[in-house]
Design a protein around this motif. Sequence first.
Motif, PDB file in Angstrom:
ATOM      1  N   ARG A   1      27.124  -0.809   5.431  1.00 61.98           N
ATOM      2  CA  ARG A   1      26.024  -1.578   4.857  1.00 61.98           C
ATOM      3  C   ARG A   1      24.691  -1.113   5.429  1.00 61.98           C
ATOM      4  O   ARG A   1      24.562  -0.952   6.636  1.00 61.98           O
TER       5      ARG A   1
ATOM      6  N   THR B   1      13.470 -14.623   8.416  1.00 60.28           N
ATOM      7  CA  THR B   1      14.280 -15.707   7.842  1.00 60.28           C
ATOM      8  C   THR B   1      15.766 -15.478   8.087  1.00 60.28           C
ATOM      9  O   THR B   1      16.201 -14.363   8.372  1.00 60.28           O
TER      10      THR B   1
ATOM     11  N   ARG C   1      19.151 -14.984  -5.895  1.00 57.71           N
ATOM     12  CA  ARG C   1      20.358 -14.410  -6.500  1.00 57.71           C
ATOM     13  C   ARG C   1      21.056 -15.510  -7.280  1.00 57.71           C
ATOM     14  O   ARG C   1      21.417 -16.533  -6.700  1.00 57.71           O
TER      15      ARG C   1
ATOM     16  N   SER D   1      13.794  -9.808  -1.298  1.00 62.64           N
ATOM     17  CA  SER D   1      14.779  -9.800  -0.240  1.00 62.64           C
ATOM     18  C   SER D   1      15.309  -8.383  -0.165  1.00 62.64           C
ATOM     19  O   SER D   1      15.616  -7.781  -1.177  1.00 62.64           O
TER      20      SER D   1
HETATM   21  P1  AMP Z   1      26.539 -10.571   0.569  1.00 62.19           P
HETATM   22  O1  AMP Z   1      26.789 -11.094   1.948  1.00 62.19           O
HETATM   23  O2  AMP Z   1      27.056  -9.186   0.356  1.00 62.19           O
HETATM   24  O3  AMP Z   1      26.934 -11.553  -0.485  1.00 62.19           O
HETATM   25  O4  AMP Z   1      24.962 -10.414   0.476  1.00 62.19           O
HETATM   26  C1  AMP Z   1      24.138 -11.404   1.039  1.00 62.19           C
HETATM   27  C2  AMP Z   1      22.875 -11.480   0.272  1.00 62.19           C
HETATM   28  O5  AMP Z   1      22.138 -12.592   0.752  1.00 62.19           O
HETATM   29  C3  AMP Z   1      21.963 -10.290   0.498  1.00 62.19           C
HETATM   30  O6  AMP Z   1      22.221  -9.284  -0.417  1.00 62.19           O
HETATM   31  C4  AMP Z   1      20.593 -10.895   0.298  1.00 62.19           C
HETATM   32  O7  AMP Z   1      20.244 -10.839  -1.065  1.00 62.19           O
HETATM   33  C5  AMP Z   1      20.766 -12.328   0.688  1.00 62.19           C
HETATM   34  N1  AMP Z   1      20.172 -12.587   1.992  1.00 62.19           N
HETATM   35  C6  AMP Z   1      20.780 -12.659   3.194  1.00 62.19           C
HETATM   36  N2  AMP Z   1      19.912 -12.940   4.169  1.00 62.19           N
HETATM   37  C7  AMP Z   1      18.706 -13.065   3.578  1.00 62.19           C
HETATM   38  C8  AMP Z   1      17.393 -13.339   4.046  1.00 62.19           C
HETATM   39  N3  AMP Z   1      17.146 -13.582   5.342  1.00 62.19           N
HETATM   40  N4  AMP Z   1      16.399 -13.378   3.138  1.00 62.19           N
HETATM   41  C9  AMP Z   1      16.633 -13.168   1.839  1.00 62.19           C
HETATM   42  N5  AMP Z   1      17.848 -12.886   1.324  1.00 62.19           N
HETATM   43  C10 AMP Z   1      18.867 -12.838   2.171  1.00 62.19           C
END
Ligand code: AMP
Length: 319
Positions: free
Chosen positions: A48, A107, A184, A216
């Motif tokens: 990742r 965040t 999302r 994001s």
């Molecule tokens: P996944 O764990 O693969 O479902 O992806 C988690 C998703 O959460 C990421 O792709 C981001 O779009 C979103 N995400 C996680 N942390 C943050 C954050 N601090 N700010 C904005 N989006 C986040």
Amino acid sequence: MDALAIEQAVSMLRRAELVAFPTETVYGLGADATNAHAVARVFELKGRPSNNPLIVHVADIDQALALVSRWPATAEKLARRFWPGPLTLVLPRNDVIPDIVCAGGPTVAVRCPDHPVALELLRVFGSPLVGPSANKSGSVSSTTAEHVRTSFGDRVHVLDGGPCLRGIESTVVRVEGAHATILRPGVVTHEQIAEVTDVDTYEPVYAPDAAGAMPSPGMLRRHYAPATPTRLFDRTQRRAVLDRVETGENLIILSHGIDTEHGALIRMPRDAESYARELYAAMHRADDAGADAILIELPDAEGQVWSAIRDRLRRAAAG
Ligand code: AMP
Ligand code: MG
């Protein structure tokens, strides 16, 4: 799941090892969210990019409170209404969580999963867990323990809780004061969130140069994608797609609208919830079929769950 299996998983997590666990959305690749070394192994194993932050899973609101520097009334209302459940809240963070989890940003994303195994694991562990989808970065998410084993072999211990009931990832919402922005889409819908707070939806742009405009770092345009080249089609192209199969092209079709029995066709459900639940398993099957391409009919029905499905399909076929 017996208590012994949970105890075993918890002692692995305490040793900074990784444990994949079932949630209602997809399987998560779990690690101690307060341990930067454990979290680094998650990034490494998934491949990742380090600028893509992880979602932190918590047992309850109290565990979430310990990780944030602000907890607006809106967050409280959303958590009370939707947790445990497929809604992730993005909030200003404190320094309990190491930088690597949040990709160095200000965040943190938190959610309480609605799955008895995940909740039991979190309660017994007593501390938050990161839980990105248990698959290689960018590829199709895992909705069964078998998918996880196919992705990672014996490098990851898997708690098998059966197939995930929701099937697509959580709705991610940024909370700023009284305002929420959906980053999302997911199965918790805009309408449901609007019953609780003022909300708008960030509209992802699927143009190749859109990366700079993403709110994001994690919102990659190409994501959730099979290894096999994947293209979308609409209802007006059904006949043309079948013609291509009949003239001998080596294709796999995913469609909720084509009725004919055909070896190349994976029939998808016509209701959104079932479609979401089955989508990734169907993509895995299609990918394993050894076809030259996967053609997926883009559903055109109204509704937020269909929108979330379209979001995943567009990303699967991007690039
Ligand atoms: P996944 O764990 O693969 O479902 O992806 C988690 C998703 O959460 C990421 O792709 C981001 O779009 C979103 N995400 C996680 N942390 C943050 C954050 N601090 N700010 C904005 N989006 C986040
Ligand atoms: Mg993922």
